[in-house]
Design a protein around this motif. Sequence first.
Motif, PDB file in Angstrom:
ATOM      1  N   ASP A   1      61.607 -59.313 -37.990  1.00 20.52           N
ATOM      2  CA  ASP A   1      61.476 -59.112 -39.377  1.00 20.52           C
ATOM      3  C   ASP A   1      60.713 -57.591 -39.503  1.00 20.52           C
ATOM      4  OD1 ASP A   1      61.411 -59.362 -42.098  1.00 20.52           O
ATOM      5  OD2 ASP A   1      59.964 -60.649 -41.934  1.00 20.52           O
ATOM      6  N   ALA A   2      59.875 -57.396 -38.656  1.00 21.39           N
ATOM      7  CA  ALA A   2      59.102 -55.998 -38.566  1.00 21.39           C
ATOM      8  C   ALA A   2      60.095 -55.008 -38.359  1.00 21.39           C
ATOM      9  CB  ALA A   2      57.871 -56.021 -37.661  1.00 21.39           C
ATOM     10  N   ALA A   3      61.082 -54.995 -37.208  1.00 18.83           N
ATOM     11  CA  ALA A   3      61.997 -54.111 -36.927  1.00 18.83           C
ATOM     12  C   ALA A   3      62.782 -53.825 -38.163  1.00 18.83           C
ATOM     13  CB  ALA A   3      62.471 -54.666 -35.703  1.00 18.83           C
ATOM     14  N   ARG A   4      63.346 -54.865 -38.912  1.00 20.72           N
ATOM     15  CA  ARG A   4      64.123 -54.797 -40.111  1.00 20.72           C
ATOM     16  C   ARG A   4      63.501 -53.877 -41.128  1.00 20.72           C
ATOM     17  NH1 ARG A   4      65.802 -59.899 -38.852  1.00 20.72           N
ATOM     18  NH2 ARG A   4      64.318 -60.914 -40.114  1.00 20.72           N
ATOM     19  N   LYS A   5      62.229 -53.953 -41.283  1.00 21.70           N
ATOM     20  CA  LYS A   5      61.430 -53.037 -42.160  1.00 21.70           C
ATOM     21  C   LYS A   5      60.919 -52.037 -41.386  1.00 21.70           C
ATOM     22  CE  LYS A   5      59.546 -56.919 -44.772  1.00 21.70           C
ATOM     23  NZ  LYS A   5      60.620 -57.786 -44.338  1.00 21.70           N
ATOM     24  N   GLY A   6      61.606 -51.152 -40.146  1.00 24.33           N
ATOM     25  CA  GLY A   6      61.141 -49.983 -39.896  1.00 24.33           C
ATOM     26  C   GLY A   6      59.764 -50.184 -39.055  1.00 24.33           C
ATOM     27  N   VAL A   7      59.259 -51.278 -38.646  1.00 22.88           N
ATOM     28  CA  VAL A   7      57.937 -51.128 -37.777  1.00 22.88           C
ATOM     29  C   VAL A   7      58.139 -51.762 -36.394  1.00 22.88           C
ATOM     30  CG1 VAL A   7      55.672 -52.067 -37.926  1.00 22.88           C
ATOM     31  CG2 VAL A   7      56.753 -51.424 -39.840  1.00 22.88           C
TER      32      VAL A   7
ATOM     33  N   GLY B   1      51.571 -51.401 -35.170  1.00 21.68           N
ATOM     34  CA  GLY B   1      52.926 -51.304 -35.703  1.00 21.68           C
ATOM     35  C   GLY B   1      53.033 -49.731 -36.029  1.00 21.68           C
ATOM     36  N   VAL B   2      53.950 -49.069 -35.730  1.00 25.05           N
ATOM     37  CA  VAL B   2      54.159 -47.678 -35.819  1.00 25.05           C
ATOM     38  C   VAL B   2      55.783 -47.603 -36.603  1.00 25.05           C
ATOM     39  CG1 VAL B   2      52.830 -47.027 -33.862  1.00 25.05           C
ATOM     40  CG2 VAL B   2      55.258 -47.219 -33.491  1.00 25.05           C
ATOM     41  N   ASP B   3      55.785 -46.381 -37.438  1.00 23.60           N
ATOM     42  CA  ASP B   3      57.103 -46.151 -38.152  1.00 23.60           C
ATOM     43  C   ASP B   3      58.195 -45.341 -37.272  1.00 23.60           C
ATOM     44  OD1 ASP B   3      56.303 -43.499 -37.845  1.00 23.60           O
ATOM     45  OD2 ASP B   3      55.540 -43.552 -40.184  1.00 23.60           O
ATOM     46  N   LYS B   4      58.985 -45.071 -37.710  1.00 25.78           N
ATOM     47  CA  LYS B   4      60.253 -44.377 -36.810  1.00 25.78           C
ATOM     48  C   LYS B   4      59.796 -43.030 -36.338  1.00 25.78           C
ATOM     49  CE  LYS B   4      62.163 -42.126 -40.615  1.00 25.78           C
ATOM     50  NZ  LYS B   4      63.690 -42.244 -41.648  1.00 25.78           N
ATOM     51  N   ASN B   5      58.786 -42.472 -36.803  1.00 31.53           N
ATOM     52  CA  ASN B   5      58.001 -41.055 -36.244  1.00 31.53           C
ATOM     53  C   ASN B   5      57.008 -41.463 -35.264  1.00 31.53           C
ATOM     54  OD1 ASN B   5      59.738 -39.553 -37.839  1.00 31.53           O
ATOM     55  ND2 ASN B   5      58.261 -40.057 -39.653  1.00 31.53           N
TER      56      ASN B   5
ATOM     57  N   VAL C   1      47.286 -52.063 -43.607  1.00 34.57           N
ATOM     58  CA  VAL C   1      48.664 -51.677 -43.882  1.00 34.57           C
ATOM     59  C   VAL C   1      48.620 -50.532 -44.495  1.00 34.57           C
ATOM     60  CG1 VAL C   1      50.973 -52.221 -44.787  1.00 34.57           C
ATOM     61  CG2 VAL C   1      49.231 -54.216 -44.037  1.00 34.57           C
ATOM     62  N   ARG C   2      49.455 -49.463 -43.994  1.00 37.79           N
ATOM     63  CA  ARG C   2      49.557 -48.197 -44.715  1.00 37.79           C
ATOM     64  C   ARG C   2      50.239 -48.498 -46.032  1.00 37.79           C
ATOM     65  NH1 ARG C   2      52.648 -44.159 -41.039  1.00 37.79           N
ATOM     66  NH2 ARG C   2      54.360 -44.475 -42.391  1.00 37.79           N
ATOM     67  N   ARG C   3      50.012 -47.379 -47.015  1.00 35.59           N
ATOM     68  CA  ARG C   3      50.221 -47.665 -48.426  1.00 35.59           C
ATOM     69  C   ARG C   3      51.763 -47.737 -48.532  1.00 35.59           C
ATOM     70  NH1 ARG C   3      47.661 -47.139 -53.281  1.00 35.59           N
ATOM     71  NH2 ARG C   3      45.835 -46.185 -52.377  1.00 35.59           N
ATOM     72  N   ASP C   4      52.412 -47.015 -47.955  1.00 32.02           N
ATOM     73  CA  ASP C   4      53.934 -46.910 -47.959  1.00 32.02           C
ATOM     74  C   ASP C   4      54.561 -48.334 -47.589  1.00 32.02           C
ATOM     75  OD1 ASP C   4      53.089 -45.646 -45.831  1.00 32.02           O
ATOM     76  OD2 ASP C   4      55.093 -45.027 -45.449  1.00 32.02           O
ATOM     77  N   TYR C   5      53.984 -48.972 -46.915  1.00 34.18           N
ATOM     78  CA  TYR C   5      54.565 -50.337 -46.417  1.00 34.18           C
ATOM     79  C   TYR C   5      54.000 -51.416 -47.024  1.00 34.18           C
ATOM     80  CZ  TYR C   5      56.884 -48.133 -42.479  1.00 34.18           C
ATOM     81  OH  TYR C   5      57.798 -47.659 -41.742  1.00 34.18           O
ATOM     82  N   ARG C   6      52.959 -51.334 -48.131  1.00 28.40           N
ATOM     83  CA  ARG C   6      52.632 -52.700 -48.785  1.00 28.40           C
ATOM     84  C   ARG C   6      53.699 -52.889 -49.599  1.00 28.40           C
ATOM     85  NH1 ARG C   6      46.680 -49.481 -49.855  1.00 28.40           N
ATOM     86  NH2 ARG C   6      46.209 -49.284 -47.666  1.00 28.40           N
ATOM     87  N   GLY C   7      53.358 -54.225 -50.295  1.00 37.15           N
ATOM     88  CA  GLY C   7      54.430 -54.763 -50.881  1.00 37.15           C
ATOM     89  C   GLY C   7      55.758 -55.382 -50.205  1.00 37.15           C
TER      90      GLY C   7
END
Length: 234
Positions: free
Chosen positions: A21-27, A72-76, A141-147
């Motif tokens: 599920d995390a991977a699907r969300k880019g984490v 958890g890290v993003d694609k960057n 959780v970083r702001r752009d990943y909230r919600g």
Amino acid sequence: MMKRVANPLHISRFLQVYDDDAARKGVNLSIGFDFDRYVSITRTTPTKRPTYPNFRPDRSPIKSGEGFWMMGVDKNGEVAVLQAVRMYDLSRSNFADYLESLKAFYADPTVHAHPNDSCTCLAPSAKKISGKVAYHGDAWVRRDYRGKGIPNIMAGMAFGVSFAMWAPDFVCALVPRWLVDKGVLAQYEYTHNELGGSILRLVEEDISNEDWLTWVTGDELRTRVDRHAREFAR
């Protein structure tokens, strides 16, 4: 009565649900055990509040096998999610007494606590939380990943890894009132919630909070892992 041995396959399936599920969300999630490294990450993570002393080796060392953290890290490769879990041995105590003694925060309160530090626990059920207690905290959780349902993922990972490592009698957390009011706490899938978990003041840490107590029992956790494994296998 002796507890049943945890089924490694069930735990693996349980964790895979949340990791996918995390991977699907880019984490991209990872788990660590070196808390010096964890603190070095949290200190350089913009917008994250300082890590509480119970996850900082300079105030409360965590022995090998008695704690872990998740990132958890993003694609960057930038940090998007953080949280930590440690195990308290409360076989001769309970969570309420441990909080009020300040031992939940400092390995030696007589050395590290300020004379005006205090913690009051009014939640009645905290007196019943004892044995092997996995404490889940320092979530960010970083702001752009909230919600996006990240709290559910991170709580699920915390539950699964805690079960694999310790098969605890309880998993618990202290959470701010706003998580309850905004419905975010429900995403963590804790079974029980109670007001008055912690009225905390740590002077030198600049901490002054009133938090709810939330928890799940060991039996409830085992049932949840087994249920997820059966659903995953369908």
